[in-house]
Design a protein around this motif. Structure first.
Motif, short mmCIF file in Angstrom:
data_model
loop_
_atom_site.label_atom_id
_atom_site.label_comp_id
_atom_site.label_asym_id
_atom_site.label_seq_id
_atom_site.Cartn_x
_atom_site.Cartn_y
_atom_site.Cartn_z
N LEU A 1 0.81 -1.22 0.00
CA LEU A 1 0.00 0.00 0.00
C LEU A 1 0.84 1.27 0.00
CD1 LEU A 1 -2.85 -1.01 2.46
CD2 LEU A 1 -2.89 -0.96 -0.04
N PHE A 2 1.83 1.36 0.87
CA PHE A 2 2.65 2.58 0.94
C PHE A 2 3.45 2.81 -0.33
CE2 PHE A 2 6.57 4.82 2.04
CZ PHE A 2 6.03 6.02 2.48
N PRO A 3 4.24 1.83 -0.83
CA PRO A 3 4.99 2.09 -2.06
C PRO A 3 4.10 2.35 -3.27
CG PRO A 3 5.49 -0.11 -1.21
CD PRO A 3 4.57 0.55 -0.25
N ARG A 4 2.97 1.68 -3.33
CA ARG A 4 2.06 1.91 -4.46
C ARG A 4 1.43 3.29 -4.37
NH1 ARG A 4 -1.35 -3.11 -6.70
NH2 ARG A 4 0.11 -3.36 -8.40
N GLY A 5 1.06 3.72 -3.16
CA GLY A 5 0.51 5.06 -2.98
C GLY A 5 1.51 6.13 -3.38
N LEU A 6 2.76 5.94 -2.96
CA LEU A 6 3.82 6.88 -3.32
C LEU A 6 4.04 6.89 -4.83
CD1 LEU A 6 5.88 8.83 -2.15
CD2 LEU A 6 7.45 6.91 -1.89
N ALA A 7 4.00 5.72 -5.45
CA ALA A 7 4.17 5.64 -6.90
C ALA A 7 3.04 6.36 -7.63
CB ALA A 7 4.25 4.18 -7.34
N ILE A 8 1.83 6.24 -7.13
CA ILE A 8 0.68 6.94 -7.75
C ILE A 8 0.87 8.44 -7.66
CG2 ILE A 8 -1.79 7.42 -7.48
CD1 ILE A 8 -2.13 4.43 -6.78
N ILE A 9 1.28 8.91 -6.48
CA ILE A 9 1.52 10.36 -6.31
C ILE A 9 2.60 10.84 -7.28
CG2 ILE A 9 2.44 12.09 -4.71
CD1 ILE A 9 1.03 10.45 -2.46
N MET A 10 3.68 10.06 -7.42
CA MET A 10 4.75 10.44 -8.35
C MET A 10 4.27 10.43 -9.80
SD MET A 10 8.05 8.60 -6.57
CE MET A 10 9.10 8.88 -7.98
N MET A 11 3.43 9.45 -10.16
CA MET A 11 2.91 9.41 -11.52
C MET A 11 2.01 10.61 -11.80
SD MET A 11 2.22 5.40 -12.48
CE MET A 11 1.38 4.90 -11.00
N ILE A 12 1.18 10.99 -10.85
CA ILE A 12 0.31 12.15 -11.03
C ILE A 12 1.15 13.42 -11.17
CG2 ILE A 12 -1.39 13.64 -9.87
CD1 ILE A 12 -2.57 11.01 -8.67
N ALA A 13 2.14 13.59 -10.30
CA ALA A 13 2.99 14.78 -10.36
C ALA A 13 3.77 14.84 -11.67
CB ALA A 13 3.96 14.80 -9.17
N SER A 14 4.29 13.70 -12.13
CA SER A 14 5.03 13.71 -13.39
C SER A 14 4.09 13.98 -14.57
CB SER A 14 5.81 12.41 -13.59
OG SER A 14 4.93 11.32 -13.71
N GLY A 15 2.85 13.50 -14.48
CA GLY A 15 1.86 13.79 -15.52
C GLY A 15 1.54 15.27 -15.59
N LEU A 16 1.39 15.89 -14.42
CA LEU A 16 1.14 17.33 -14.39
C LEU A 16 2.33 18.11 -14.93
CD1 LEU A 16 -0.64 17.62 -10.92
CD2 LEU A 16 -1.69 17.81 -13.20
N MET A 17 3.53 17.66 -14.59
CA MET A 17 4.74 18.32 -15.10
C MET A 17 4.81 18.21 -16.63
SD MET A 17 8.56 17.45 -13.84
CE MET A 17 10.01 18.14 -14.55
N PHE A 18 4.47 17.03 -17.15
CA PHE A 18 4.46 16.82 -18.59
C PHE A 18 3.44 17.73 -19.27
CE2 PHE A 18 2.87 14.72 -22.41
CZ PHE A 18 4.06 14.45 -23.09
#
Length: 149
Positions: free
Chosen positions: A32-49
């Motif tokens: 749960l924790f690593p997957r949650g962190l990965a989701i947050i990073m994917m959202i942030a990188s998507g916004l950056m893109f």
């Protein structure tokens, strides 16, 4: 600058996606924790893109050049991180994690020894208890905890 943001966002997204997929094997709630962190990073990188592609004027201007000391410090931190990953199994989670936190802090120039050691031990101890007692996830045998058996 926008091209750097596009490339960075793609790299971070792919790294995060890999972490998300690999965390599925953890099981027992430990994913749960690593997957949650990965989701947050994917959202942030998507916004950056999206910002770099559709609103390039919003990308900060200027030249960001690293000094040689910064390049060396970054290289040392990367090597410490690689060593940490390699040492988790032979040394155990707690020993390798405490050593990692302390080594990274010293490499970054932090010198409050008492705060550093207390933070490392308490943080790793809390993580250890959380994974072992709450998530019931076995961690690699540890040198430190092996001394107390």
């Amino acid at each position: 600058m926008a091209i750097k943001d596009i490339i960075s966002s793609i790299v971070v997204f792919l790294f995060s996606l890999s972490a998300y997929i690999l965390a599925a094997d953890f099981g027992g709630g430990a994913e749960l924790f690593p997957r949650g962190l990965a989701i947050i990073m994917m959202i942030a990188s998507g916004l950056m893109f999206l910002r770099a592609v559709f609103w390039p004027r919003l990308v900060p201007e200027g030249e960001s050049r690293m000094e040689m000391a910064d390049v060396k410090r970054t290289a040392v931190c990367v090597l410490i991180t690689i060593a940490y990953v390699a040492l988790i199994v032979p040394l155990g989670f707690a020993t390798a994690s405490i050593a990692f936190i302390i080594a990274i802090a010293y490499a970054m120039g932090y010198r409050n020894h008492l705060a550093l050691w207390l933070t490392a031990v308490l943080f790793v101890g809390t993580l250890y208890l959380m994974f072992v007692r709450v998530f019931h996830t076995p961690l690699p045998e540890d040198i430190i905890f092996g001394l107390f058996h």
